[in-house]
Every structure is written in C-alpha cells, then in structure tokens.
Design a protein around this motif. Structure first.
Motif, short mmCIF file in Angstrom:
data_model
loop_
_atom_site.label_atom_id
_atom_site.label_comp_id
_atom_site.label_asym_id
_atom_site.label_seq_id
_atom_site.Cartn_x
_atom_site.Cartn_y
_atom_site.Cartn_z
N CYS A 69 0.84 -1.21 0.00
CA CYS A 69 0.00 0.00 0.00
C CYS A 69 0.86 1.25 0.00
CB CYS A 69 -0.94 0.00 1.20
SG CYS A 69 -2.30 -1.18 1.08
N HIS A 70 1.94 1.21 0.75
CA HIS A 70 2.80 2.38 0.81
C HIS A 70 3.51 2.60 -0.52
CE1 HIS A 70 4.64 5.42 3.44
NE2 HIS A 70 5.68 5.30 2.64
N LYS A 74 3.46 6.05 -2.73
CA LYS A 74 4.65 6.71 -3.28
C LYS A 74 4.56 6.84 -4.80
CE LYS A 74 7.92 7.56 -1.20
NZ LYS A 74 8.33 8.83 -0.57
N ARG A 75 4.05 5.79 -5.46
CA ARG A 75 3.97 5.83 -6.92
C ARG A 75 2.95 6.85 -7.40
NH1 ARG A 75 2.81 0.92 -7.58
NH2 ARG A 75 0.60 1.05 -8.15
N LYS A 76 1.82 6.95 -6.69
CA LYS A 76 0.77 7.90 -7.08
C LYS A 76 0.98 9.29 -6.49
CE LYS A 76 -1.74 4.98 -9.45
NZ LYS A 76 -3.11 4.65 -9.09
N ARG A 82 -3.07 6.63 2.53
CA ARG A 82 -4.34 6.09 2.08
C ARG A 82 -4.23 5.78 0.59
NH1 ARG A 82 -8.11 11.61 1.87
NH2 ARG A 82 -6.73 12.79 0.49
N ILE A 83 -5.06 4.85 0.13
CA ILE A 83 -5.11 4.52 -1.28
C ILE A 83 -6.57 4.61 -1.73
CG2 ILE A 83 -3.07 3.06 -1.23
CD1 ILE A 83 -4.87 0.64 -1.16
N SER A 84 -6.79 4.86 -3.01
CA SER A 84 -8.14 5.03 -3.52
C SER A 84 -8.81 3.67 -3.73
CB SER A 84 -8.12 5.80 -4.83
OG SER A 84 -7.51 5.01 -5.85
N LYS A 85 -10.11 3.70 -3.95
CA LYS A 85 -10.85 2.47 -4.21
C LYS A 85 -10.35 1.81 -5.50
CE LYS A 85 -15.26 2.36 -3.28
NZ LYS A 85 -16.75 2.51 -3.34
#
Length: 483
Positions: A69-70, A74-76, A82-85
């Motif tokens: 997730c991390h 970092k990539r986005k 947090r990450i998107s759906k």
C-alpha cells in the motif's frame, strides 16, 4: 479455496452490517433512560465487536499489505497514508492472480486442510476485507482506504502453525523437549555420570527423567547430582538448572492463563456457591472473612488431595516392589511425610527412597510444580480480591451527596455529573484506573485536539501525512520476514 475467502468476507459483512444497523437504530431512538443503552456502552460494544471480527493473519502477510500500500502511495504521489478504491481494486486483482497461480509457500489445499496459514491466502483475506468495508461504507472515508488504521483495526497476528497458537501446546512442546534432552545430555554426551546407570541403559534413561523432574520442581532430594569433575560439568549443570527454570515459568504461565484442568473446574463449581461477591446483605467484615475462607479452603483441599495421591501412590509402589533397599519399607506416616515435602517442593532428601518410586516420581514431581505455582498465584490474588471487595462495598453503598458530585467533576464544574464523568470517577474509585494510566492517554488527546479541545474526522485526514520513518521501518520488517 477462493470460495472460502468470499464466504469469510461475506460472513464478516453480514455481522458488521447487523452491528451497524443496531447502532443506527439505537442512536436514532436514543433518549436518556436507565433502560436504554448509553453512549459509553455503545462505544464499548462497537470496539468489542470490531475486535472480535479481526482477521487472523500471519505476520508476513500484514507487513506485505502495508508495504505494498505504501508503494502505491509513493507511486501515485499521494500526500496521506491512504489509497483510492480504484487502487485497491487493482491491487486485489493482482493478489488474486498471484494466489490462484499457486505462488507462495504453503499455498495448497493440503496445508489449508491442516490449518497451516499461507501468507498469500491471508493477504487475499485482508484485501477482500478492505474492499468489503469500502463498498459497504462501513466508515465514512469516501473512496479512500486508510490502510494503516484498517490494518490495526481489522487484523491480528497469529502463528502460521496451529499448534503454536495454543499456549498449552507450546508449553507441552517445551516440557517435552526438556525431558527429551536430559537423557541425551547426561547419558550420551556426558557419560559416565552420577545420573545415568551405566550398567542398565533403560534404568539410566528413567533415572535421567527422574532427575529432570526433581530439577524442574526444585525439590532436589540430592540422591542424583551432577558430577563435579571435570570442571566443565558443573557449568553444564548450571546451564541445565537455569533452562529448567525457564521451562517451569513457560509451563506455569500457560497453565495460569488457561482453564484446561477438569479438577480445577470441579473445585471452582464446588466453592462458587460459597462466594460472597453476589450477597449484598453481608457486612464488609463478613464478606472479607468469607473471601479468605473460600480461597484458603479451596487451596487446602487441592493440596490435601495431592498429598493423598502421593501417599497412596508411594504405598502401592512399595507394596508391589520386589527388592526394597534397606530403610525403604515406608510406613503410612513416612509416606505422608514424604508426600508433604514433595508436594510443597521442599524435598529434604532425608529418606531412603525405593528406586522403583522413580517411575511415579517423574509425574508426581512435575505436577507438584504446577500445584505450588497455582497456590502461589491464588495467594497473590487474595489481597487484591479483598481490596477490591472493600472498594466495591463502599462504592455500592455510596449515596448521592454534594461531596460525591464534587469528586466526580473537575475543579470548575456545573454540579451535574454526566455518564462520562461518572464512569471515569467510578473506575478510579474502584482502583481500575489511576492518574499514572490516565496521563499518557490525555497527553495523546491533547496532541490531537490542540486548542480546539476536540478531535474531528476532518482534522484526522489533514494530519495523516505519509510517514517516511514508518515506511522504512515496515520495509526493514518485510525484508527481515522474507529472510
């Protein structure tokens, strides 16, 4: 196996939906009444329900989830943990494909049947749970998954192997290893010795088991001892004794945290009827006396039963023994004397014991260790039980007075005690909480609340940046776990 993942997630979703439905119903119709569930009880119910529904996963699977997730963050170039759906859906598809390809150790139906957890299977469960939470809007976070909070709230670490998830099973393995290594050490690695009989290998092994029991029980009759020559042997004996104490602590800790003993349960059922905690008509001194009587009587009955077992066991061994050594033909009183010093782990070593008694002693000495540990534990909790009984007695009978209202509120107050003030002050009064435990909690609250005096969801979102130190720590954990 994929169906198992979907089934577990669906069961969780239904349970969480039921809890949420109940919470919304209670909240919507809530008006203060002694017959309604309070805000505090709702909070306790929500936390306890969530904790009971946590996924049991391996350490590697949870660390990889956080790590992956991390990497997405970092990539986005997201500014928060947090990450998107959409990111979560893509990650789910990737993990599902990896799982279905059979990648990873222990990823097969055979290991699943044995309840040996596969890292990739656990990771699939974690991701499916995360997707289910977002789709059901369990927490109003929009289309974002706060993966650090999710990991802490919805997963718990367990051992990969089922036997290692049970404290008693682990303790049994440790004790078995201790008894197995004793004949290897003293009969094979260090022969000849005072412990092993060099003329009869079978009797030597039995003697080593007997020596292991006398050591772990701290009885130490003195009939078997470690050789003092050459000089390295006493040092080996020192290490052996220290290891025996570690084994005893592991075994006693596992037993203390479990209720496996049928005999212990029988004693609890017998003495439960004499327990004074539910009798509110007793005076305080009567309650304290009854607590002492019940606890000490229960302890005395347990010790007496164990001593009687030692008496009859030793007499049976002597009765069927063929060749008794001189002075080993014990009377019933001598058996009583021996059983008492053994049950209490004193072991003077002043009696000439029949060698045939060693078979019985291997088990009797081990259980005497458990008995003494249990007895010390009960005596240690007796004082705490009496103190709690005194506080509870005073708390139950405390009337509503101006002094009570003042004590349950801060220095500046409105003479109206709400449920939160009543709970905190009661916990402090009963001894469950004190200022030392409160201080770090309130320090954390102040760091979150600042000058506003409260914490909001918006503030939490704004103040949840990506933590580079945490990421590096997770990366180290992940690399260590892979190694």
């Amino acid at each position: 196996m994929v169906s198992n993942v979907s089934k577990s997630v669906c069961e969780f979703s239904k349970s969480e939906t039921d809890v949420e439905s109940r919470e919304h119903t209670v909240t919507a119709s809530f008006a203060w009444s002694s017959s309604k569930i309070s805000d505090i009880e709702q909070i306790a119910e929500r936390i306890e329900n969530r904790r009971s529904q946590r996924l049991a996963v391996t350490f590697k699977s949870r660390v990889r989830f956080l790590h992956d997730c991390h990497k997405i963050v970092k990539r986005k170039n997201y500014s928060h943990s947090r990450i998107s759906k959409k990111d979560l859906y893509e990650y789910r598809d990737k993990i599902q494909a990896e799982y279905e390809s059979g990648a990873g150790m222990f990823n097969s139906p055979f290991f699943t049947y044995l309840d040996i957890k596969s890292d990739i299977y656990c990771l699939t469960l974690i991701v499916e749970r995360a997707v289910e939470l977002l789709e059901n809007d369990y927490v109003d976070t929009g289309d974002w998954l706060y993966y650090r909070d999710f990991s802490a709230d919805h997963t718990r670490i367990v051992s990969r192997f089922p036997i290692m998830r049970n404290d008693l099973a682990v303790a049994a393995l440790v004790v078995l290893f201790y008894y197995s290594m004793t004949p290897v050490l003293f009969c094979l690695i260090m022969p000849p010795s005072n412990i092993c009989d060099t003329t009869d290998q079978y009797l030597g092994v039995i003697a080593s088991f007997y020596f292991a029991s006398t050591t772990i029980s701290t009885v130490g009759y003195g009939d078997l001892t470690v050789d003092q020559d050459p000089p390295y042997r006493p040092f080996v004996g020192i290490l052996y004794m220290l290891f025996a104490m570690v084994v005893a602590v592991v075994a006693l800790s596992a037993i203390a945290s479990s209720t496996f003993s049928p005999l212990e349960q029988v004693f609890e059922r017998i003495f439960e009827r004499f327990n004074p905690k539910d009798n509110k008509d007793l005076f305080l001194y009567q309650r304290i006396r009854k607590i002492k009587f019940v606890k000490l009587t229960e302890l005395a009955v347990e010790i007496l039963c164990f001593i009687l077992l030692g008496i009859f066991g030793s007499q049976l061994v002597i009765y069927f023994a063929n060749d008794l050594e001189e002075g080993a033909d014990w009377s019933w009183m001598t058996s009583f004397y021996w059983a008492t010093q053994t049950a209490t782990t004193i072991g003077y070593g002043d009696l000439n014991q029949p060698k045939s008694l060693r078979y019985f002693n291997i088990f009797y000495l081990l259980f005497s260790t458990i008995l003494v540990g249990n007895a010390l534990g009960k005596l240690g909790t007796l004082k705490e039980e009496m103190q709690l009984a005194r506080r509870r007695h005073a708390w139950d009978r405390r009337p509503i007075t101006k002094r009570m209202i003042d004590e349950m509120q801060a220095y500046d107050h409105d003479d109206k005690v709400d449920q939160y003030e009543f709970l905190v002050s009661s916990l402090i009064y009963l001894g469950y909480l004190d200022s030392e435990r409160i201080a770090p909690i309130m320090e954390k609250f102040r760091s979150y609340a600042g000058k506003k005096g409260y914490i909001s969801a918006e503030q939490n979102i704004d103040d949840d940046p990506v933590d580079e130190d945490l990421f590096m720590s997770m990366e180290d954990d992940y690399i260590d776990s892979e190694e």
